[in-house]
Motif scaffolding. Structure first.
Motif, mmCIF file in Angstrom:
data_model
loop_
_atom_site.group_PDB
_atom_site.id
_atom_site.type_symbol
_atom_site.label_atom_id
_atom_site.label_comp_id
_atom_site.label_asym_id
_atom_site.label_seq_id
_atom_site.Cartn_x
_atom_site.Cartn_y
_atom_site.Cartn_z
ATOM 1 N N SER A 228 -10.147 42.863 3.089
ATOM 2 C CA SER A 228 -10.770 41.932 4.041
ATOM 3 C C SER A 228 -11.039 40.574 3.408
ATOM 4 O O SER A 228 -11.604 39.691 4.047
ATOM 5 C CB SER A 228 -12.085 42.518 4.570
ATOM 6 N N LYS A 229 -10.640 40.404 2.149
ATOM 7 C CA LYS A 229 -10.857 39.138 1.455
ATOM 8 C C LYS A 229 -9.563 38.340 1.387
ATOM 9 O O LYS A 229 -8.490 38.841 1.722
ATOM 10 C CB LYS A 229 -11.397 39.406 0.039
ATOM 11 N N SER A 230 -9.688 37.092 0.964
ATOM 12 C CA SER A 230 -8.503 36.250 0.844
ATOM 13 C C SER A 230 -8.531 35.512 -0.487
ATOM 14 O O SER A 230 -9.579 35.346 -1.096
ATOM 15 C CB SER A 230 -8.442 35.237 1.996
ATOM 16 N N GLY A 231 -7.364 35.107 -0.926
ATOM 17 C CA GLY A 231 -7.240 34.363 -2.168
ATOM 18 C C GLY A 231 -6.192 33.283 -2.020
ATOM 19 O O GLY A 231 -5.387 33.309 -1.093
ATOM 20 N N LEU A 232 -6.198 32.347 -2.959
ATOM 21 C CA LEU A 232 -5.313 31.188 -2.850
ATOM 22 C C LEU A 232 -3.955 31.423 -3.507
ATOM 23 O O LEU A 232 -2.920 31.036 -2.977
ATOM 24 C CB LEU A 232 -5.992 29.971 -3.496
ATOM 25 N N TYR A 233 -3.961 32.066 -4.678
ATOM 26 C CA TYR A 233 -2.739 32.190 -5.467
ATOM 27 C C TYR A 233 -2.207 33.621 -5.434
ATOM 28 O O TYR A 233 -2.919 34.566 -5.760
ATOM 29 C CB TYR A 233 -3.001 31.764 -6.914
ATOM 30 N N GLN A 234 -0.928 33.747 -5.077
ATOM 31 C CA GLN A 234 -0.323 35.067 -4.984
ATOM 32 C C GLN A 234 -0.011 35.601 -6.370
ATOM 33 O O GLN A 234 0.565 34.903 -7.212
ATOM 34 C CB GLN A 234 0.949 35.003 -4.142
ATOM 35 N N LEU A 235 -0.373 36.846 -6.594
ATOM 36 C CA LEU A 235 -0.146 37.499 -7.890
ATOM 37 C C LEU A 235 1.120 38.348 -7.870
ATOM 38 O O LEU A 235 2.056 38.105 -8.637
ATOM 39 C CB LEU A 235 -1.362 38.358 -8.258
#
Length: 284
Positions: A228-235
């Motif tokens: 349910s969270k979001s992040g900026l940089y794809q790992l």
């Protein structure tokens, strides 16, 4: 230098140090209180509201806090992972369950990499029970925990120290990782969106990618809130891991989508793959 010149030099030095000292005090206050108001900070430090806004912007960019309407908080959000203390406290019981499930994958004599996640820290607390082991980590909390522990050969990954993460990150850390090869890696991630792991920090992503490349087997430990969270940089995609360990509160629809995508997964606390169907074989 005249007396007046010396006094002026002291005043200038104090002026240069004042913002740094004030921000450090604000950082500690936010961590201790959980939330602080901008107006109260301006009054406490006898500075303008705009100055406090700049202080909070700087602290937020360093990953210490989350700036919100009217103030700042140390509590995590969908975009902000929280400082180490709050990350450790959040979902503590589930992290312990994930760690105990992961421990079953460790065999004495192995070399084990653990990232700077607090879920990884929960696992590190259990690793002495599987000694002898070689443990490799860039997380200072893990280094302190296992330093001098009987049966544990500890390799601390150096580099630039990032206080907000209590970890070593950056180019030198990546170089140190590339000189090693581990049997197994345990790591976590800030967010999972559309089958991919994300982070808010480019430095963190770079180190985690290096850890993945340096490990024969890759295990991802994530609780249900990550979806349910979001992040900026794809790992990396979930399919890049040999096993994804989740908790029982994970949405069944998410589990179904992982199974369809061929993501090998296990629900912590349940029987392993062959017994309950909780794991999908890669490519199935």
């Amino acid at each position: 230098m005249t007396t007046d010149d010396a006094s002026l030099d002291v005043d200038l030095t104090a002026g240069q140090n004042a913002p740094r000292e004030r921000r450090e005090q604000i950082r500690k206050l936010v961590v201790d209180e959980g939330f602080v108001r901008i107006e109260e900070l301006a009054e406490t430090y006898n500075v303008s509201i705009m100055t406090i806004h700049r202080d909070l912007d700087a602290l937020q960019s360093e990953g210490w806090l989350r700036k919100v309407r009217g103030g700042a908080t140390a509590r995590p959000s969908a975009q902000y992972h929280g400082d180490v203390r709050h990350r450790t406290e959040a979902m503590a019981d589930i992290k312990q369950l994930l760690a105990r499930t992961a421990l079953d994958l460790v065999e004495p004599g192995q070399s084990v990499m653990v990232d700077e996640s607090t879920t990884g820290l929960a696992l590190a607390e259990l690793l002495p029970g599987k000694s002898p082991l070689t443990v490799i980590s860039n997380f200072l909390a893990i280094v302190k925990l296992l330093a001098g522990e009987p049966g544990i050969d500890l390799i601390a990954l150096g580099g630039a120290y990032y206080p907000a993460y209590d970890a070593f990150l950056g180019m030198r850390t990546n170089e140190a990782i590339r000189s090693l090869r581990a049997d197994i890696l345990f790591m976590s991630t800030t967010a999972v969106t559309d089958g991919h792991c994300y982070h808010q920090s480019q430095e963190t992503v770079a180190v985690k990618r290096a850890l993945m490349e340096a490990s024969t087997r890759r295990i991802l430990l994530i609780d249900h809130t990550k979806f349910s969270k979001s992040g900026l940089y794809q790992l990396a995609p979930l399919t890049a891991f040999d096993l994804v360990i989740v908790d029982a509160d994970t949405d069944p629809a998410i589990l179904a989508s992982m199974r369809t995508a061929g993501v090998p997964f296990q629900v912590a606390g349940r029987p392993s793959a062959a017994e309950d169907g909780g794991v999908a074989s890669r490519g199935s």
